[in-house]
Design an enzyme around this catalytic site. Structure first.
Site, PDB file in Angstrom:
ATOM      1  CB  SER A  64      -0.891   0.016   1.253  1.00  0.00           C
ATOM      2  OG  SER A  64      -1.586   1.241   1.379  1.00  0.00           O
ATOM      3  CE1 TYR A 121      -4.291  -2.071   5.141  1.00  0.00           C
ATOM      4  CE2 TYR A 121      -3.621   0.167   4.582  1.00  0.00           C
ATOM      5  CZ  TYR A 121      -4.010  -1.107   4.196  1.00  0.00           C
ATOM      6  OH  TYR A 121      -4.085  -1.406   2.855  1.00  0.00           O
TER       7      TYR A 121
END
Length: 265
Positions: free
Chosen positions: A145, A158
């Site tokens: 990501s 995250y």
């Protein structure tokens, strides 16, 4: 050219029942590959398998597994090699995000994110690596990501999991430099998928970034186009990758300048 490159190659896709994984399975099949689709939802997997067969006349294979369960993960990867003899690629796509401030995070949510985003990804890769090292060609794709490059408020945990994925991927690539194994990291901004069902149940973040969100099919097409090529990273959207590079050079300045944008979650 893409059709010939993927022809007959068996490629594992985790998280294949929806979103990017679902579209990746379709594009791989469309280019002559054989998708080996893993997910928890057998109903969705069966529907995906039937769609690929009906539209593309390709028989994909489906496996129901909860990658957060070590025994189930061990069993399914052993089963894959036993049943297919040769596996050519692994796309570690499955992942989960839960956005909240660190002060509000609870241990089960933290453990869940690390178990699926990091441990399952590493575990599956370690299980298949000896097999890949005997092949003439193989490819490992890890979906990370842009959060792994530039963390923002409410994404501390995250982003930590995606930092771990990037570190693992980059080191693995260096370790395999003498083997015909491609290793690619995929770094994405927000993508319009059911990922946000858990990550953003209020829908506030999705509303704030709606005009910037990537389309899952566009992402999948891009990844499929680079399978079995020497592609170090796939970064989308391009302008977010530029932002990540600038952030590494001028972190304090950008944190001040983009404070409002960083707090959109």
């Amino acid at each position: 050219m893409h059709k010939r490159r993927l022809e007959g190659k068996k490629i594992i896709i985790t998280g294949a029942s929806s979103g990017i994984g679902e579209r990746l399975s379709w594009h791989i099949a469309n280019q002559g590959g054989i998708p080996l689709m893993l997910a928890r939802s057998i109903d969705k997997l069966e529907a995906q398998q039937e769609l690929i067969h009906r539209e593309l006349d390709v028989m994909g294979f489906i496996y129901q597994v909860d990658l957060q369960q070590k025994q189930g993960l061990e069993y399914v990867f052993h089963q894959l090699v036993e049943e297919h003899g040769q596996i050519d690629g692994l796309i570690n796509n499955a992942g989960i995000g839960i956005f909240d401030y660190v002060k509000n995070m609870n241990l089960p949510d933290i453990e869940q994110m690390f178990q699926l985003n990091v441990y399952a990804l590493m575990h599956g890769t370690v299980k298949l690596l000896p097999h890949f090292m005997t092949q003439k060609e193989a490819h490992i794709v890890n979906v990370a990501s842009q959060a792994g490059k530039m963390a923002t408020p409410k994404s501390a945990v995250y982003a930590s999991t995606k930092h771990a994925v990037l570190g693992f991927t980059n080191a693995l690539r260096l370790e395999l430099v003498d083997y015909p194994i491609y290793v690619t990291a995929v770094n994405l901004g927000p993508v319009q998928t059911n990922f946000f069902t858990n990550a953003d149940p209020s829908g506030k973040y999705q509303q704030n970034v709606a005009r910037y969100m990537l389309d899952a099919d566009t992402v999948a097409r891009k990844v499929a186009a680079h399978l079995f090529t020497k592609k170090r990273e796939i970064n989308l959207p391009w302008w977010m990758e530029i932002g990540s590079k600038l952030y590494h050079l001028f972190p304090t300045g950008l944190e001040r300048l983009l404070k409002k944008q960083f707090n959109k979650k």
